[in-house]
Design a protein around this motif. Structure first.
Motif, short mmCIF file in Angstrom:
data_model
loop_
_atom_site.label_atom_id
_atom_site.label_comp_id
_atom_site.label_asym_id
_atom_site.label_seq_id
_atom_site.Cartn_x
_atom_site.Cartn_y
_atom_site.Cartn_z
N THR A 147 11.44 12.05 -15.05
CA THR A 147 10.92 10.98 -14.19
C THR A 147 11.96 10.58 -13.16
O THR A 147 11.67 10.42 -11.97
CB THR A 147 10.56 9.76 -15.04
N LYS A 148 13.21 10.42 -13.64
CA LYS A 148 14.26 10.02 -12.71
C LYS A 148 14.62 11.16 -11.77
O LYS A 148 14.98 10.94 -10.62
CB LYS A 148 15.49 9.56 -13.51
N ASN A 149 14.53 12.40 -12.29
CA ASN A 149 14.90 13.55 -11.45
C ASN A 149 13.96 13.77 -10.29
O ASN A 149 14.33 14.41 -9.31
CB ASN A 149 14.95 14.81 -12.31
N THR A 150 12.70 13.28 -10.42
CA THR A 150 11.78 13.48 -9.30
C THR A 150 12.33 12.84 -8.03
O THR A 150 11.92 13.20 -6.93
CB THR A 150 10.40 12.87 -9.59
N SER A 151 13.28 11.90 -8.17
CA SER A 151 13.82 11.22 -7.00
C SER A 151 14.52 12.20 -6.06
O SER A 151 14.62 11.93 -4.86
CB SER A 151 14.79 10.13 -7.43
N VAL A 152 15.01 13.32 -6.60
CA VAL A 152 15.71 14.28 -5.73
C VAL A 152 14.77 14.83 -4.66
O VAL A 152 15.19 15.17 -3.56
CB VAL A 152 16.31 15.42 -6.58
N GLY B 253 0.83 -1.20 0.00
CA GLY B 253 0.00 0.00 0.00
C GLY B 253 0.86 1.25 0.00
O GLY B 253 0.66 2.18 -0.80
N LEU B 254 1.86 1.24 0.87
CA LEU B 254 2.79 2.36 0.96
C LEU B 254 3.52 2.58 -0.36
O LEU B 254 3.66 3.70 -0.86
CB LEU B 254 3.81 2.03 2.06
N ILE B 255 3.98 1.45 -0.94
CA ILE B 255 4.76 1.52 -2.16
C ILE B 255 3.92 2.05 -3.31
O ILE B 255 4.36 2.88 -4.10
CB ILE B 255 5.34 0.14 -2.48
N TRP B 256 2.67 1.58 -3.38
CA TRP B 256 1.78 2.04 -4.44
C TRP B 256 1.54 3.55 -4.31
O TRP B 256 1.56 4.29 -5.31
CB TRP B 256 0.47 1.27 -4.39
N GLY B 257 1.36 4.03 -3.08
CA GLY B 257 1.19 5.46 -2.87
C GLY B 257 2.41 6.23 -3.35
O GLY B 257 2.28 7.28 -3.99
N ALA B 258 3.61 5.68 -3.08
CA ALA B 258 4.84 6.34 -3.51
C ALA B 258 4.92 6.38 -5.03
O ALA B 258 5.31 7.39 -5.62
CB ALA B 258 6.04 5.60 -2.95
N PHE B 259 4.51 5.28 -5.67
CA PHE B 259 4.53 5.23 -7.13
C PHE B 259 3.62 6.31 -7.71
O PHE B 259 4.00 7.06 -8.61
CB PHE B 259 4.08 3.84 -7.59
N LEU B 260 2.42 6.43 -7.13
CA LEU B 260 1.49 7.45 -7.60
C LEU B 260 2.06 8.85 -7.34
O LEU B 260 1.90 9.75 -8.16
CB LEU B 260 0.14 7.30 -6.91
N ALA B 261 2.75 9.01 -6.20
CA ALA B 261 3.34 10.32 -5.89
C ALA B 261 4.37 10.69 -6.95
O ALA B 261 4.41 11.83 -7.43
CB ALA B 261 3.98 10.28 -4.51
N THR B 262 5.23 9.71 -7.32
CA THR B 262 6.22 9.98 -8.37
C THR B 262 5.53 10.34 -9.68
O THR B 262 5.91 11.30 -10.36
CB THR B 262 7.11 8.74 -8.58
N LEU B 263 4.47 9.57 -10.02
CA LEU B 263 3.75 9.84 -11.27
C LEU B 263 3.14 11.25 -11.27
O LEU B 263 3.26 11.98 -12.25
CB LEU B 263 2.64 8.82 -11.46
N THR B 264 2.49 11.60 -10.15
CA THR B 264 1.86 12.93 -10.07
C THR B 264 2.89 14.02 -10.26
O THR B 264 2.70 14.95 -11.05
CB THR B 264 1.20 13.12 -8.69
N LEU B 265 4.00 13.89 -9.51
CA LEU B 265 5.04 14.92 -9.59
C LEU B 265 5.56 15.03 -11.02
O LEU B 265 5.72 16.13 -11.55
CB LEU B 265 6.17 14.57 -8.62
#
Lengths: 217, 355
Positions: A155-160, A9-21
């Protein structure tokens, strides 16, 4: 492995957060980058200088420095975000990515044959008409593959943003690995897959578009 | 008089309009700048906080502040100096294997590895090294930089190798060299040469990415600035940040300029072998890069002719079609100059506006 399933659940939320950003800052960067590219080819000197200076400066700035500015320095200038996390990240990524969008578009404009613009001018089109009716429709086609590459990089830069209080995939990687050190590898590969799910299709798409629009000029 | 083909040489009316627009926008920019400066003045940005650079509070001397910044810069450069050679070596190795290996067993995994390493955020790799391998911050940073940049270097060199004339490889094989030795001895030196600008630009990306060390607690320049700010107080962040940002930007601009310089040298003088650096495709490294894009500026000066970015000025006379001439001839002349004086390197230029 079990960690990955338990915490999904946590991981899916993080994935969506990356996508949104990625999506929000991607759209904004496209808009601002197009504006910058227009400035850089415009006949008005000050606008051209502004575009050039902006791109020069931002392309030589590390993205982390950009984030640092909006999170720690901007409040001293009176630019305060209501909350940390999403919006500073959007602003930093937009300002950073737009300079690469601008360069991708400009290289597209540069690739349009000189005769096209001359033909347009010779039938009496103005600068605006030449650009919007003749040059940009063609420049756009050649610009799509590099633009997609810029989006992949974004996409990769959102990791910062993980380092600046935004809970996306890398932040979750850090949190989960700290909690379950023995599962570190599984967590890494599982989360790596989530980036690849975004970036690899984009790369394939770019390759196909490039093959499709590759035409002799 | 910018020489752009997007708009005409201005007549009297256009000149007047031009002057008006120039003044309007210049004034607008000056007004905005003045307004910002005034707003800052109102907030007390120009008060004694700048004294941190020469007379810092808390019984510290200016030398302490500057020495800590210098140590931070030293750490930044140290990480880059360790990572860059390793990344170049590994990247070169992968490129050679992918080109020279005769079995899929070697080249296949190399291809997959590069694809994966290029598709991951550098920060994720740094956290892998730090949290899972338990490495020190310095080596975590180096690990992330090496994995990502080696993959990109491998892609750059692959593009360079693919752009070489086929005869080079055939010649190597025909004198009895193995495919591996042909790649290593004959093709690689030429590929490195034509891709040198791209490789130098990649160094800029690597330098920029060292700042990710801030997030994995490596005491590099940005982390030092943060530490100083935490120690002295938040009001001192502006001068400290300004110093740090200037250092980063100056170094990166210097290296970018070097890349542009090499590119120009190669285009003007060294192109005699008929080689031009290839366009690197969408999956290739040029616009796509970890946290940095390579900072190269082709013709990035105000007033540059829009269409002539990568082109030598003498190669673009105003194309004129003479009666009886075919469209094809006219175009060739427009691109390559007078056909009688056409030289070898023009011949292979491909699409001249491209690079």
């Amino acid at each position: 492995m079990t960690t990955f399933i338990e915490e999904f659940g946590l991981i899916w939320g993080a994935f969506l957060a990356t996508l949104t950003l990625t999506a929000v800052s991607g759209v904004l960067a496209l808009v601002w980058g197009t504006a910058l590219a227009t400035m850089r080819v415009s006949p008005v000197g000050p606008l051209r200088s502004f575009g050039t200076a902006y791109v020069e400066l931002v392309r030589n700035t590390p993205l982390t420095l950009m984030f640092f500015f909006w999170v720690f320095v901007a409040p001293s200038f009176g630019l305060l975000f209501p909350e940390l996390g999403f919006w500073p990240a959007v602003v930093a990524l937009t300002l950073y990515t737009s300079s690469f969008v601008c360069e991708a578009l400009r290289s597209g404009v540069n690739s349009v044959g000189i005769g096209q613009a001359e033909a347009a001018r010779s039938i009496g089109l103005t600068f605006g008409q030449t650009l919007s009716q003749v040059v940009l429709p063609q420049a756009w086609r050649t610009s799509i593959p590099p633009l997609i590459s810029v989006l992949i990089a974004l996409t990769k830069n959102t990791s910062v943003a993980a380092g600046f209080a935004y809970t996306e995939i890398v932040a979750i990687q850090q949190r989960l690995t700290n909690a379950h050190p023995s599962d570190g590898f599984f967590i890494f590969f599982g989360l790596a897959l989530m980036y690849l799910v975004i970036t690899i299709p984009l790369g394939v798409l770019a390759g196909q578009v490039e093959r499709k629009v590759a035409f002799a000029r | 008089m910018s020489g752009s083909v997007l708009y005409d040489a201005p007549g009297p009316r256009a000149k007047r309009l031009d002057r008006i627009l120039n003044w309007t926008f210049s004034l607008a920019f000056v007004a905005i700048a003045a307004w910002i400066a005034y707003a800052w003045y109102q907030r007390g940005i120009f008060d004694d906080r700048w004294a941190i650079l020469w007379d810092p509070p808390k019984n510290q001397t200016a030398a302490d502040v500057w020495m800590s910044l210098a140590r931070g810069l030293g750490n930044t450069l140290k990480a880059a100096a360790i990572a860059a050679p390793i990344a170049l070596l590994i990247g070169g190795g992968i490129a050679i294997i992918r080109r020279g290996a005769r079995t899929r067993w070697l080249s296949g995994p190399a291809a997959v590895t590069t694809e994966l390493a290029r598709g991951l955020p550098v920060l994720m790799l740094m956290f892998l090294a730090k949290l899972v391998f338990g490495w020190s911050p310095l080596w975590s940073v180096v690990f992330g930089l090496v994995v990502y940049n080696a993959a990109v270097v491998a892609e750059i060199l692959r593009a360079g190798l693919a752009a070489l004339p086929k005869g080079q490889r055939e010649a190597g094989l025909s004198i009895g060299l193995s495919t591996m030795r042909t790649t290593l001895l004959i093709e690689l030196p030429q590929a490195v040469r034509i891709m040198l600008p791209a490789l130098v630009s990649q160094i800029v990306v690597l330098l920029k990415d060292t700042s990710l060390g801030y997030i994995v607690a490596y005491p590099e320049l940005l982390r030092t600035i943060k530490n100083n700010r935490d120690y002295f107080g938040d009001q001192y962040v502006i001068p400290l940040f300004l110093v740090g940002a200037s250092i980063y930007i100056l170094i990166n601009m210097g290296v970018s300029r070097l890349a542009t310089f090499i590119e120009r040298r190669l285009r003007e003088g060294g192109g005699g072998r008929g080689l031009t650096p290839p366009e690197i495709g969408p999956t290739g490294p040029i616009p796509q890069s970890g946290v940095g894009g390579p900072a190269r500026e082709e013709g990035a000066h105000a007033g540059d002719p829009v269409f002539a970015a990568g082109r030598r000025p003498e190669s673009q006379p105003v194309p004129q079609r003479r009666p009886g001439e075919t469209e094809e001839e006219r175009r060739r002349q427009a691109y390559y100059g007078d056909p009688t004086s056409q030289s070898i390197r023009h011949n292979t230029g491909g699409e001249p506006g491209a690079r």
